[in-house]
Design an enzyme around this catalytic site. Structure first.
Site, PDB file in Angstrom:
ATOM      1  N   SER A   8       0.771  -0.982   0.017  1.00  0.00           N
ATOM      2  CA  SER A   8       0.069   0.167  -0.021  1.00  0.00           C
ATOM      3  C   SER A   8       0.921   1.303   0.028  1.00  0.00           C
ATOM      4  O   SER A   8       1.602   1.356   0.929  1.00  0.00           O
ATOM      5  CB  SER A   8      -0.931  -0.066   1.196  1.00  0.00           C
ATOM      6  N   HIS A  32      -1.239  -1.224  -4.332  1.00  0.00           N
ATOM      7  CA  HIS A  32      -2.723  -0.952  -3.449  1.00  0.00           C
ATOM      8  C   HIS A  32      -2.575   0.417  -3.424  1.00  0.00           C
ATOM      9  O   HIS A  32      -1.680   1.214  -2.626  1.00  0.00           O
ATOM     10  CB  HIS A  32      -2.485  -1.666  -2.262  1.00  0.00           C
ATOM     11  N   ASP A  34      -4.972   3.537  -1.811  1.00  0.00           N
ATOM     12  CA  ASP A  34      -5.910   3.849  -1.040  1.00  0.00           C
ATOM     13  C   ASP A  34      -6.397   5.263  -1.176  1.00  0.00           C
ATOM     14  O   ASP A  34      -6.193   6.367  -0.793  1.00  0.00           O
ATOM     15  CB  ASP A  34      -5.500   3.707   0.602  1.00  0.00           C
ATOM     16  N   MET A  36      -9.295   8.079  -0.237  1.00  0.00           N
ATOM     17  CA  MET A  36      -9.898   8.230   1.010  1.00  0.00           C
ATOM     18  C   MET A  36     -10.538   9.527   0.811  1.00  0.00           C
ATOM     19  O   MET A  36      -9.797  10.668   0.397  1.00  0.00           O
ATOM     20  CB  MET A  36      -9.139   8.133   2.318  1.00  0.00           C
ATOM     21  N   HIS A  65      -8.393   0.751  -3.779  1.00  0.00           N
ATOM     22  CA  HIS A  65      -9.346   0.668  -2.587  1.00  0.00           C
ATOM     23  C   HIS A  65     -10.071   1.708  -2.626  1.00  0.00           C
ATOM     24  O   HIS A  65      -9.499   2.768  -1.866  1.00  0.00           O
ATOM     25  CB  HIS A  65      -8.432   0.180  -1.551  1.00  0.00           C
ATOM     26  N   MET A  67     -12.208   4.324  -0.511  1.00  0.00           N
ATOM     27  CA  MET A  67     -12.804   3.951   0.758  1.00  0.00           C
ATOM     28  C   MET A  67     -13.646   5.673   0.900  1.00  0.00           C
ATOM     29  O   MET A  67     -13.177   6.885   1.315  1.00  0.00           O
ATOM     30  CB  MET A  67     -11.823   4.255   2.123  1.00  0.00           C
ATOM     31  N   MET A 136     -11.161  -5.941   5.527  1.00  0.00           N
ATOM     32  CA  MET A 136     -10.353  -5.219   6.411  1.00  0.00           C
ATOM     33  C   MET A 136     -10.030  -6.043   7.618  1.00  0.00           C
ATOM     34  O   MET A 136     -10.983  -6.127   8.654  1.00  0.00           O
ATOM     35  CB  MET A 136     -11.165  -3.801   6.727  1.00  0.00           C
ATOM     36  N   ASP A 174      -6.456  -6.705   4.594  1.00  0.00           N
ATOM     37  CA  ASP A 174      -5.783  -5.202   4.563  1.00  0.00           C
ATOM     38  C   ASP A 174      -5.771  -4.446   5.810  1.00  0.00           C
ATOM     39  O   ASP A 174      -7.079  -4.445   6.239  1.00  0.00           O
ATOM     40  CB  ASP A 174      -6.628  -4.488   3.520  1.00  0.00           C
TER      41      ASP A 174
HETATM   42  O1  LIG Z   1      -6.915   0.685   3.597  1.00  0.00           O
HETATM   43  C1  LIG Z   1      -6.132   0.769   4.429  1.00  0.00           C
HETATM   44  C2  LIG Z   1      -6.403   1.600   5.456  1.00  0.00           C
HETATM   45  O2  LIG Z   1      -7.538   2.145   5.744  1.00  0.00           O
HETATM   46  C3  LIG Z   1      -4.771   0.114   4.216  1.00  0.00           C
HETATM   47  O3  LIG Z   1      -4.549  -0.306   2.967  1.00  0.00           O
HETATM   48  C4  LIG Z   1      -3.520   0.309   4.864  1.00  0.00           C
HETATM   49  O4  LIG Z   1      -2.722   1.329   4.077  1.00  0.00           O
HETATM   50  C5  LIG Z   1      -2.716  -0.579   5.206  1.00  0.00           C
HETATM   51  O5  LIG Z   1      -1.452  -0.207   5.885  1.00  0.00           O
HETATM   52  P1  LIG Z   1      -0.805  -1.048   7.027  1.00  0.00           P
HETATM   53  O6  LIG Z   1      -1.886  -1.328   8.012  1.00  0.00           O
HETATM   54  O7  LIG Z   1      -0.261  -2.311   6.311  1.00  0.00           O
HETATM   55  O8  LIG Z   1       0.566  -0.110   7.451  1.00  0.00           O
HETATM   56 FE   LIG Z   2      -6.495  -0.478   1.631  1.00  0.00          FE
END
Ligand SMILES: O=C(CO)[C@@H](O)[C@H](O)COP(=O)(O)O
Ligand SMILES: [Fe+2]
Length: 225
Positions: A8, A32, A34, A36, A65, A67, A136, A174
């Site tokens: 990520s 990956h 994210d 948001m 992903h 969110m 998650m 994740d």
């Molecule tokens: O979607 C998410 C958080 O919401 C993840 O993708 C985090 O980015 C994962 O990070 P780590 O927990 O591996 O540091």
């Molecule tokens: Fe994620």
């Protein structure tokens, strides 16, 4: 399916995204991303323009992903832009079947994500509409959180549901996935592993991916599922 690692970039340097993606290109399977929006989760990261820019610089497919509060509006555009995979959250989508079909029609893999407290059982009939189920293993919103072991029985149930229907759906975990937790995830039935801080917090991110994958492969080979 052989285990896959999706680092990520939430834990990468946002001012050097292309360079940080190149660092893991030799060992990772996906990047990956994210997305948001500060509404679905209390954090704001990046959106479609950054994904479009990154697509031009990444040798690996992007696993987006989302969110965000309105995935029905935005998800197809990530697929049309060229993302390899687009995941929407079950808690946010108002027309998940239409949106998942639009993602697939645009040529991307369609993912359905659920938060730690959302049961998967209600989505069993949607399994034929998706390519990946994202479970998650932290509350979404931030990297670097502690892995929630309480989600593992759900990973196991998800894998059983998929196996029972004989569908080629990947199970992605994740949040908090690291050298300490990845084997438990693989044992429970996960086959796609997102790791942010465990990869980009390491001195050698590429080597961290290689090690995580070796651990996942070993645990998968020994697993009952
Ligand atoms: O979607 C998410 C958080 O919401 C993840 O993708 C985090 O980015 C994962 O990070 P780590 O927990 O591996 O540091
Ligand atoms: Fe994620």
């Amino acid at each position: 399916m052989a285990p896959q690692i999706a680092p990520s970039i939430l834990s990468a340097d946002f001012a050097r995204l292309a360079e940080d993606v190149a660092l893991i290109s030799g060992t990772a399977d996906w990047v990956h991303v994210d997305v948001m929006d500060n509404h679905f989760v209390p954090n704001l990261t990046l959106g479609l323009p950054v994904v479009e820019a990154l697509l031009k610089h990444s040798a690996l497919p992007l696993d987006c992903h989302l969110m965000i509060e309105d995935p029905d509006r935005w998800a197809p555009q990530y697929a049309e832009a060229g993302a390899g995979s687009v995941t929407i959250h079950a808690e946010a989508a108002k027309a998940p079947i239409r949106t998942l079909r639009a993602i697939r029609s645009a040529g991307a893999r369609a993912g359905l994500g659920v938060n730690p407290a959302t049961p998967v059982e209600g989505f069993e009939d949607l399994l034929g509409e998706i390519d990946m189920l994202l479970l998650m293993t932290v509350e979404p919103g931030f990297g670097g959180q502690r892995f929630l072991d309480v989600v593992l029985p759900k990973v196991r149930r998800a894998r059983e549901m998929i196996k029972g229907r004989d569908l080629p759906v990947w199970v992605q975990v994740d949040g908090g996935v690291s050298a300490e937790t990845i084997e438990r995830c693989a044992d429970a039935g996960a086959d796609v592993f997102v790791a942010g801080s465990a990869v980009y917090g390491a001195d050698d991110p590429s080597e961290a991916v290689r090690r995580l994958k070796a651990q996942a492969e070993k645990a998968t080979a020994a697993a009952a599922w």
